[in-house]
Design an enzyme around this catalytic site. Structure first.
Site, PDB file in Angstrom:
ATOM      1  N   HIS A   1      29.324  36.785  34.663  1.00  0.00           N
ATOM      2  CA  HIS A   1      30.356  37.608  34.025  1.00  0.00           C
ATOM      3  C   HIS A   1      29.718  38.652  33.108  1.00  0.00           C
ATOM      4  O   HIS A   1      30.054  39.835  33.140  1.00  0.00           O
ATOM      5  CB  HIS A   1      31.279  36.737  33.159  1.00  0.00           C
TER       6      HIS A   1
ATOM      7  N   GLU B   1      28.747  32.011  33.648  1.00  0.00           N
ATOM      8  CA  GLU B   1      29.038  32.853  32.490  1.00  0.00           C
ATOM      9  C   GLU B   1      28.077  34.033  32.383  1.00  0.00           C
ATOM     10  O   GLU B   1      28.473  35.134  32.011  1.00  0.00           O
ATOM     11  CB  GLU B   1      29.013  32.023  31.205  1.00  0.00           C
TER      12      GLU B   1
END
Length: 322
Positions: free
Chosen positions: A139, A136
């Site tokens: 990203h 995450e």
């Protein structure tokens, strides 16, 4: 670990609720609001504001509830989605035993609709939790380093919905109807930032990027076959998509030879590889921020924009287009 873009990426879950004559009148008024703003299909911000004003009359809204900022947070939402949002916000207020619905209730409701219910009972082993955190953060950092990318609103490693082990939520600043080739390439790089982070840190990749890969492939294929954005295949349309009509599923018409099909596959693969290389360059250049951000995410489970690592956009522009 899908990357959620409030770009209406998820099918919204609509629950059956008792409908009173008042709610039916609200729906009729909302349809009039859509017509009065000239909105069709995906409603623009002005249309969403008008619709929200109608539905907000059906709840006890607090003084901090303003339809305009809520409309700004919900690009891609249709009239029925906004009705569902107001209902979800009212439920959140009820859970707090509050007398009125506040803006935070709407924020929680939006996240619940887009990302799904929290599943804190779904416990991950430490190794998987670490992989999710780096995924995450990958990203998020690629998004922060990509010019024109939607701002990151929130990162979390709290499982949600049916299969999301974590999520990175980006919020568009405006309603968008056109995207340039550079912006689409940047979107693919952000989608592949999670897997690139895994490969960089663990020298291994996991199955958590399945949703990201599917979305990136769809973008790349559309660029090649419908937008004429492949230098090798030229400015031509190779596939035509027919919209849903009378309940029939959408269909795609393909008019090209087997040789052209192979060239399309090569062009799509090249775009995906280029996006993956871009993501890897950005994360390699900002390895320290990646490590620090993932560590912070493991400690706190959820990070907001002011808690994210800082990346100067000017540092990454040459990496992105290089």
């Amino acid at each position: 670990m899908p990357q959620l873009d409030q770009h209406g990426a998820r099918t919204l879950v609509h629950r059956s609720r008792h409908e009173s004559p008042r709610s039916a009148r609200s729906r009729t008024a909302a349809r009039r609001a859509i017509r009065s703003t000239g909105a069709r299909g995906s409603t623009g911000q002005a249309g969403r504001t008008a619709i929200l004003k109608i539905y907000l009359k059906g709840i006890q809204a607090g003084k901090d509830v303003d339809p305009e900022p809520i409309a700004a947070l919900t690009p891609g939402f249709f009239g029925a989605d906004l009705a569902n949002l107001v209902n979800e916000a009212a439920l959140q207020a009820t859970k707090r035993d509050a007398k009125s619905v506040c803006l935070e209730d709407f924020t929680v409701a939006i996240e619940r609709i887009v990302a799904g219910l929290e599943r804190k009972s779904r416990l991950l082993i430490p190794r998987e939790r670490e992989i999710v955190a780096f995924h995450e953060m990958g990203h998020a950092l690629v998004a922060l380093a990509t010019p024109g990318a939607d701002p990151v609103q929130k990162i979390s490693i709290v499982p949600r919905g049916i299969g999301a082990l974590g999520y990175t939520m980006q919020r568009p600043t405006d309603d968008r109807f056109l995207m340039s080739r550079t912006e689409l390439k940047g979107k693919m790089a952000v989608l592949l930032g999670g897997r690139s982070a895994e490969a960089l840190v663990f020298d291994e990749i996991s199955s958590g990027a399945a949703d990201d890969l599917e979305k990136a492939t769809q973008i790349a294929r559309t660029m090649v076959t419908r937008f004429g954005m492949s230098d090798d295949l030229g400015q031509m349309t190779y596939e035509s998509q027919h919209d849903v009509f009378l309940g029939n599923p959408a269909s795609v018409t393909r008019e090209y030879s087997e040789q052209t099909a192979r060239e399309i596959d090569c062009a799509v693969r090249a775009l995906i590889e280029n996006a993956a290389n871009t993501a890897m360059k950005i994360l390699s250049a900002h390895r320290k921020q990646l490590e620090e951000g993932a560590k912070r995410l493991l400690e706190r489970e959820t990070l907001l924009p002011d808690e994210l690592p800082r990346i100067e956009l000017s540092e990454s522009q040459s990496e992105l287009h290089g």
